[in-house]
Design a protein around this motif. Structure first.
Motif, mmCIF file in Angstrom:
data_model
loop_
_atom_site.group_PDB
_atom_site.id
_atom_site.type_symbol
_atom_site.label_atom_id
_atom_site.label_comp_id
_atom_site.label_asym_id
_atom_site.label_seq_id
_atom_site.Cartn_x
_atom_site.Cartn_y
_atom_site.Cartn_z
ATOM 1 N N ILE A 1 -6.710 6.434 2.103
ATOM 2 C CA ILE A 1 -6.395 5.002 2.159
ATOM 3 C C ILE A 1 -5.777 4.637 3.501
ATOM 4 O O ILE A 1 -6.110 3.608 4.107
ATOM 5 C CB ILE A 1 -5.467 4.625 0.993
ATOM 6 C CG1 ILE A 1 -6.193 4.808 -0.342
ATOM 7 C CG2 ILE A 1 -4.977 3.189 1.134
ATOM 8 C CD1 ILE A 1 -5.320 4.591 -1.547
ATOM 9 N N ASP A 2 -4.884 5.478 4.008
ATOM 10 C CA ASP A 2 -4.245 5.203 5.305
ATOM 11 C C ASP A 2 -5.273 5.167 6.433
ATOM 12 O O ASP A 2 -5.260 4.249 7.272
ATOM 13 C CB ASP A 2 -3.177 6.261 5.592
ATOM 14 C CG ASP A 2 -1.981 6.136 4.662
ATOM 15 O OD1 ASP A 2 -1.781 5.030 4.130
ATOM 16 O OD2 ASP A 2 -1.266 7.133 4.469
ATOM 17 N N TYR B 1 0.820 -1.207 0.000
ATOM 18 C CA TYR B 1 0.000 0.000 0.000
ATOM 19 C C TYR B 1 0.856 1.261 0.000
ATOM 20 O O TYR B 1 0.453 2.303 -0.531
ATOM 21 C CB TYR B 1 -0.923 -0.006 1.224
ATOM 22 C CG TYR B 1 -2.217 -0.742 0.990
ATOM 23 C CD1 TYR B 1 -3.117 -0.320 0.024
ATOM 24 C CD2 TYR B 1 -2.544 -1.861 1.731
ATOM 25 C CE1 TYR B 1 -4.299 -0.990 -0.197
ATOM 26 C CE2 TYR B 1 -3.728 -2.547 1.520
ATOM 27 C CZ TYR B 1 -4.601 -2.105 0.553
ATOM 28 O OH TYR B 1 -5.767 -2.775 0.315
ATOM 29 N N CYS C 1 0.317 4.039 -2.841
ATOM 30 C CA CYS C 1 -0.057 5.404 -2.467
ATOM 31 C C CYS C 1 0.914 6.438 -3.021
ATOM 32 O O CYS C 1 0.563 7.618 -3.121
ATOM 33 C CB CYS C 1 -0.128 5.533 -0.943
ATOM 34 S SG CYS C 1 -1.512 4.642 -0.197
ATOM 35 N N SER C 2 2.141 6.032 -3.366
ATOM 36 C CA SER C 2 3.104 6.981 -3.934
ATOM 37 C C SER C 2 2.732 7.391 -5.360
ATOM 38 O O SER C 2 3.310 8.346 -5.881
ATOM 39 C CB SER C 2 4.506 6.367 -3.916
ATOM 40 O OG SER C 2 4.564 5.212 -4.734
ATOM 41 N N ALA D 1 -4.096 9.257 -0.769
ATOM 42 C CA ALA D 1 -3.208 8.425 0.053
ATOM 43 C C ALA D 1 -3.590 8.513 1.534
ATOM 44 O O ALA D 1 -3.602 7.496 2.244
ATOM 45 C CB ALA D 1 -1.761 8.862 -0.151
ATOM 46 N N SER D 2 -3.929 9.714 2.011
ATOM 47 C CA SER D 2 -4.360 9.855 3.407
ATOM 48 C C SER D 2 -5.674 9.121 3.651
ATOM 49 O O SER D 2 -5.861 8.502 4.714
ATOM 50 C CB SER D 2 -4.520 11.341 3.745
ATOM 51 O OG SER D 2 -3.295 12.029 3.580
ATOM 52 N N ASP E 1 -1.949 13.174 -2.571
ATOM 53 C CA ASP E 1 -1.785 13.075 -1.124
ATOM 54 C C ASP E 1 -3.116 12.875 -0.408
ATOM 55 O O ASP E 1 -3.182 12.158 0.588
ATOM 56 C CB ASP E 1 -1.099 14.352 -0.593
ATOM 57 C CG ASP E 1 0.339 14.478 -1.112
ATOM 58 O OD1 ASP E 1 0.911 13.440 -1.484
ATOM 59 O OD2 ASP E 1 0.853 15.608 -1.146
#
Length: 300
Positions: A155-156, A140, A144-145, A152-153, A149
């Motif tokens: 998903i986190d 992941y 996410c890279s 990605a946040s 952003d």
């Protein structure tokens, strides 16, 4: 008159000869200059071509290094371990709650919802697999890279909340098991969670102490491991215990004095039927475990 004309023609011929020789000299000089410039241009072009070829080769080498793809470990041990990790994460406590979900919504509606959840889970796993193959990433963090952003946040935080809920459900089941164990040792709130001044305890005090000790001694060291590859043995043990529990529940006959169970209806439309949907969804939710399990195949 004849002599003058002859002298004039002779001087004109000499002048023409001199101009011709001067023109020939200028032509030779121009040819030498053009030849030298041509040689210089060829040398410059050759040097530029050589430098461009060297630069392209260096960029190609760097690009090959950046696009290096690790060959996955497809040995039998790695494939079996990854499969056990996925099964252990997918068929978790939700599998034990399937009878309750079917009792709330009916056998036909439960089957339809279970198949729908399975189809959605299968589609999401295919999307994850396509993303991993496209980006050549198998975690992941790597996936996410390649996104913004904000995504990605999101998903986190989604992964954090999902694993938090999973951990809570596992701890509830473990605490219940410890309560059953301690209730066989004696009576009272210390052993079976009897009533106290503030109300009944969900766990007995001894079961609560055992749960805290088990979390500190067993679960915490395992959760600090950097890879799921080290959990293959524990996943195998967990799957064995789960299959044994299901077999015991399915094969144990009811007591002789138990009342005959009413037949389960095909569909139940009520508020409790909606509660079975999250249970069915949680039973086959392996999306969050797929990239970490896939990562174990690429580690040396």
């Amino acid at each position: 008159m004849y002599l003058q004309t002859r002298r004039y023609l002779g001087s004109a011929a000499q002048l023409g000869q001199r101009k011709l020789r001067a023109a020939q000299a200028e032509l030779a000089a121009a040819q030498e200059l053009g030849q030298s410039r041509l040689l210089a241009a060829q040398e410059l072009g050759q040097s530029k071509l050589t430098s461009a070829a060297e630069l392209g080769q260096s960029k190609l080498t760097a690009l090959k290094g950046a696009l290096h793809y690790e060959v996955p470990d497809t040995t039998l041990f790695s494939l079996v371990g990854t499969t056990l990790n996925l099964l252990n994460g997918t068929t978790g406590p939700g599998l034990l709650a399937l009878p309750l979900a079917f009792a709330r919504c009916g056998w036909l509606m439960g089957t339809v919802m279970l198949l729908g959840v399975f189809a959605l889970n299968h589609a999401s796993l295919l999307l994850l697999l396509r993303a991993c193959l496209t980006t050549r990433e198998h975690s992941y963090i790597g996936l996410c890279s390649h996104v913004a952003d904000g995504i990605a946040s999101l998903i986190d935080w989604s992964s954090l909340l999902f694993f938090f809920g999973s951990s809570v459900s596992y701890l509830v089941i473990i605490g219940e098991a410890f309560t059953v164990l301690t209730s066989s040792l004696g009576d009272g709130s210390v052993y079976d969670g009897g009533p106290v001044s503030d109300g009944p305890l969900h766990y007995s005090l001894l079961a609560l102490l055992l749960l805290v000790a088990f979390t500190a001694v067993c679960l915490t060291p395992l959760s600090l491991l950097r890879s799921m590859d080290a959990l293959q043995c524990t996943s195998a043990v967990g799957m064995g215990c789960l299959f044994f529990t299901v077999a015991v529940v399915a094969l144990t006959p009811p007591p002789p004095d138990a009342a005959a169970a009413e037949p389960l209806p095909a569909a139940i439309f009520s508020a409790e039927a909606l509660l079975s949907l999250p249970t069915l969804a949680f039973c086959f939710s392996s999306q969050s475990l797929f990239p970490p399990a896939l990562e174990t195949l690429h580690q040396p």
